[in-house]
Motif scaffolding. Structure first.
Motif, PDB file in Angstrom:
ATOM      1  N   ASN A  14       6.067 -10.013  -0.359  1.00 49.96           N
ATOM      2  CA  ASN A  14       6.227  -9.520  -0.915  1.00 49.96           C
ATOM      3  C   ASN A  14       5.675  -9.462  -2.709  1.00 49.96           C
ATOM      4  O   ASN A  14       6.226 -10.670  -2.832  1.00 49.96           O
ATOM      5  CB  ASN A  14       7.858  -9.748  -1.461  1.00 49.96           C
ATOM      6  N   LYS A  15       5.042  -8.388  -2.766  1.00 49.73           N
ATOM      7  CA  LYS A  15       4.673  -8.299  -4.112  1.00 49.73           C
ATOM      8  C   LYS A  15       5.372  -8.537  -5.789  1.00 49.73           C
ATOM      9  O   LYS A  15       4.338  -8.686  -6.319  1.00 49.73           O
ATOM     10  CB  LYS A  15       3.449  -7.145  -4.161  1.00 49.73           C
ATOM     11  N   PRO A  18       8.555 -14.326  -6.751  1.00 45.25           N
ATOM     12  CA  PRO A  18       8.107 -15.001  -7.544  1.00 45.25           C
ATOM     13  C   PRO A  18       6.550 -15.827  -7.129  1.00 45.25           C
ATOM     14  O   PRO A  18       5.813 -15.987  -8.502  1.00 45.25           O
ATOM     15  CB  PRO A  18       9.104 -16.466  -7.607  1.00 45.25           C
ATOM     16  N   LYS A  19       6.363 -16.014  -6.351  1.00 45.83           N
ATOM     17  CA  LYS A  19       5.021 -16.577  -6.252  1.00 45.83           C
ATOM     18  C   LYS A  19       3.829 -15.497  -6.347  1.00 45.83           C
ATOM     19  O   LYS A  19       2.857 -15.718  -6.825  1.00 45.83           O
ATOM     20  CB  LYS A  19       4.537 -17.175  -4.155  1.00 45.83           C
ATOM     21  N   TRP A  20       3.694 -14.546  -6.320  1.00 48.00           N
ATOM     22  CA  TRP A  20       3.054 -13.254  -6.309  1.00 48.00           C
ATOM     23  C   TRP A  20       3.148 -12.911  -8.165  1.00 48.00           C
ATOM     24  O   TRP A  20       2.316 -13.027  -8.361  1.00 48.00           O
ATOM     25  CB  TRP A  20       3.509 -12.319  -5.268  1.00 48.00           C
ATOM     26  N   ARG A  21       4.623 -13.181  -8.675  1.00 50.10           N
ATOM     27  CA  ARG A  21       4.378 -12.902 -10.704  1.00 50.10           C
ATOM     28  C   ARG A  21       4.052 -13.936 -11.078  1.00 50.10           C
ATOM     29  O   ARG A  21       2.999 -13.766 -11.898  1.00 50.10           O
ATOM     30  CB  ARG A  21       5.660 -12.820 -10.732  1.00 50.10           C
ATOM     31  N   ASP A  73       3.058   8.186   2.427  1.00 54.20           N
ATOM     32  CA  ASP A  73       2.478   6.399   2.043  1.00 54.20           C
ATOM     33  C   ASP A  73       4.073   5.573   1.710  1.00 54.20           C
ATOM     34  O   ASP A  73       5.008   5.912   1.525  1.00 54.20           O
ATOM     35  CB  ASP A  73       1.419   6.292   0.671  1.00 54.20           C
ATOM     36  N   VAL A  74       3.945   4.562   2.524  1.00 61.48           N
ATOM     37  CA  VAL A  74       4.667   3.354   2.265  1.00 61.48           C
ATOM     38  C   VAL A  74       4.517   1.903   2.119  1.00 61.48           C
ATOM     39  O   VAL A  74       3.054   1.949   1.663  1.00 61.48           O
ATOM     40  CB  VAL A  74       5.612   3.422   3.728  1.00 61.48           C
ATOM     41  N   VAL A  75       5.577   1.980   1.301  1.00 61.03           N
ATOM     42  CA  VAL A  75       4.987  -0.116   0.830  1.00 61.03           C
ATOM     43  C   VAL A  75       5.859  -1.189   1.998  1.00 61.03           C
ATOM     44  O   VAL A  75       6.727  -0.595   1.812  1.00 61.03           O
ATOM     45  CB  VAL A  75       5.128  -0.512  -0.329  1.00 61.03           C
ATOM     46  N   ASN A  76       5.294  -1.616   2.359  1.00 64.81           N
ATOM     47  CA  ASN A  76       5.656  -2.822   3.619  1.00 64.81           C
ATOM     48  C   ASN A  76       5.426  -3.868   3.176  1.00 64.81           C
ATOM     49  O   ASN A  76       4.719  -4.368   2.358  1.00 64.81           O
ATOM     50  CB  ASN A  76       5.468  -2.507   5.237  1.00 64.81           C
ATOM     51  N   GLU A  77       5.552  -5.329   3.463  1.00 65.37           N
ATOM     52  CA  GLU A  77       5.706  -6.850   3.590  1.00 65.37           C
ATOM     53  C   GLU A  77       4.291  -7.060   4.491  1.00 65.37           C
ATOM     54  O   GLU A  77       4.160  -8.455   4.044  1.00 65.37           O
ATOM     55  CB  GLU A  77       6.166  -8.099   3.679  1.00 65.37           C
ATOM     56  N   LEU A  78       3.532  -6.102   5.053  1.00 65.09           N
ATOM     57  CA  LEU A  78       2.855  -7.001   6.166  1.00 65.09           C
ATOM     58  C   LEU A  78       0.743  -6.981   5.615  1.00 65.09           C
ATOM     59  O   LEU A  78       0.735  -6.051   5.175  1.00 65.09           O
ATOM     60  CB  LEU A  78       2.592  -5.778   7.333  1.00 65.09           C
ATOM     61  N   THR A  79       0.658  -8.016   5.197  1.00 65.21           N
ATOM     62  CA  THR A  79      -0.760  -8.432   4.811  1.00 65.21           C
ATOM     63  C   THR A  79      -1.772  -8.682   5.784  1.00 65.21           C
ATOM     64  O   THR A  79      -2.944  -8.442   5.775  1.00 65.21           O
ATOM     65  CB  THR A  79       0.021  -9.717   3.543  1.00 65.21           C
ATOM     66  N   VAL A  80      -1.648  -9.237   6.381  1.00 69.91           N
ATOM     67  CA  VAL A  80      -2.364 -10.066   7.831  1.00 69.91           C
ATOM     68  C   VAL A  80      -1.630 -10.377   8.462  1.00 69.91           C
ATOM     69  O   VAL A  80      -0.954 -10.052   9.169  1.00 69.91           O
ATOM     70  CB  VAL A  80      -2.809 -11.234   6.791  1.00 69.91           C
ATOM     71  N   ILE A 104      -1.042 -22.892  -0.201  1.00 74.06           N
ATOM     72  CA  ILE A 104      -1.939 -22.243  -1.672  1.00 74.06           C
ATOM     73  C   ILE A 104      -1.665 -21.048  -1.897  1.00 74.06           C
ATOM     74  O   ILE A 104      -1.955 -21.132  -2.883  1.00 74.06           O
ATOM     75  CB  ILE A 104      -3.365 -22.841  -0.932  1.00 74.06           C
ATOM     76  N   PHE A 105      -1.793 -20.559  -0.927  1.00 73.55           N
ATOM     77  CA  PHE A 105      -1.940 -19.457  -1.345  1.00 73.55           C
ATOM     78  C   PHE A 105      -0.298 -18.205  -1.779  1.00 73.55           C
ATOM     79  O   PHE A 105       0.085 -18.697  -0.997  1.00 73.55           O
ATOM     80  CB  PHE A 105      -2.472 -17.449  -1.003  1.00 73.55           C
ATOM     81  N   PRO A 106       0.015 -17.221  -2.225  1.00 66.22           N
ATOM     82  CA  PRO A 106       1.358 -16.421  -2.029  1.00 66.22           C
ATOM     83  C   PRO A 106       2.085 -16.040  -1.110  1.00 66.22           C
ATOM     84  O   PRO A 106       3.051 -14.589  -1.569  1.00 66.22           O
ATOM     85  CB  PRO A 106       0.678 -15.636  -3.921  1.00 66.22           C
ATOM     86  N   CYS A 107       1.198 -16.332  -0.119  1.00 64.80           N
ATOM     87  CA  CYS A 107       2.101 -15.285   1.498  1.00 64.80           C
ATOM     88  C   CYS A 107       3.614 -15.769   1.216  1.00 64.80           C
ATOM     89  O   CYS A 107       3.857 -17.060   1.368  1.00 64.80           O
ATOM     90  CB  CYS A 107       1.089 -16.012   2.466  1.00 64.80           C
ATOM     91  N   ASP A 108       4.432 -15.440   1.779  1.00 64.02           N
ATOM     92  CA  ASP A 108       6.339 -15.405   2.218  1.00 64.02           C
ATOM     93  C   ASP A 108       5.768 -15.844   2.755  1.00 64.02           C
ATOM     94  O   ASP A 108       6.944 -17.355   3.055  1.00 64.02           O
ATOM     95  CB  ASP A 108       6.380 -14.326   1.802  1.00 64.02           C
ATOM     96  N   ALA A 109       5.555 -15.730   4.250  1.00 64.52           N
ATOM     97  CA  ALA A 109       6.191 -16.472   5.572  1.00 64.52           C
ATOM     98  C   ALA A 109       5.244 -15.281   6.703  1.00 64.52           C
ATOM     99  O   ALA A 109       4.615 -14.105   6.406  1.00 64.52           O
ATOM    100  CB  ALA A 109       7.529 -15.494   5.595  1.00 64.52           C
ATOM    101  N   VAL A 110       5.601 -16.214   8.063  1.00 69.02           N
ATOM    102  CA  VAL A 110       4.734 -15.685   8.640  1.00 69.02           C
ATOM    103  C   VAL A 110       5.497 -15.361  10.339  1.00 69.02           C
ATOM    104  O   VAL A 110       6.763 -16.075  10.559  1.00 69.02           O
ATOM    105  CB  VAL A 110       3.458 -16.296   9.727  1.00 69.02           C
ATOM    106  N   GLU A 111       5.285 -14.289  10.535  1.00 67.11           N
ATOM    107  CA  GLU A 111       6.520 -13.725  11.321  1.00 67.11           C
ATOM    108  C   GLU A 111       6.125 -13.248  12.830  1.00 67.11           C
ATOM    109  O   GLU A 111       4.247 -12.960  13.062  1.00 67.11           O
ATOM    110  CB  GLU A 111       7.181 -12.570  10.927  1.00 67.11           C
TER     111      GLU A 111
END
Length: 118
Positions: A14-15, A18-21, A73-80, A104-111
């Motif tokens: 989630n961009k 707090p991690k991303w901020r 266009d949409v925004v979601n939390e999928l990154t990798v 280490i990086f600001p990724c929130d989770a892995v589903e």
């Protein structure tokens, strides 16, 4: 489901979290210092798990949603994403506990979800 199945792992972020901020508040030099630690850590994780990585996958770009009303266009939390092989759904999920993208990086989770029929 076979004894050893294939599982889709999707890293989420989630961009606005707090991690991303905190990441955005860093200087370029600070981000580069994290990269200097994180990139080798991710490579080491990949190497340590190469026997169970079925498809390396990679980063995901901007998203478009297609519906009967058209394309938007949409925004979601999928990154990798990547595909792994494991003895169980739980075992597949456990592979990602402590992954460098989340520590280490600001990724929130892995589903992690089974690929049915694979």
């Amino acid at each position: 489901m076979p004894a050893t199945g294939h599982y889709l792992a999707v890293f989420t972020s989630n961009k606005t979290s707090p991690k991303w901020r905190a990441w955005y508040a860093m200087t370029k030099a600070e981000q580069d210092a994290v990269d200097a630690i994180g990139v080798p850590a991710v490579k080491a994780w990949d190497e340590a798990h190469r026997d169970v990585i079925v498809y390396q996958g990679g980063p995901l770009g901007p998203t478009k949603r297609a519906t009967e009303d058209g394309v938007t266009d949409v925004v979601n939390e999928l990154t990798v994403f990547m595909v792994v092989r494991a003895e169980s759904h739980e075992a597949a999920a456990q592979l990602f506990v402590g992954h460098p993208h989340c520590t280490i990086f600001p990724c929130d989770a892995v589903e992690v979800m089974p690929l049915l029929g694979a």
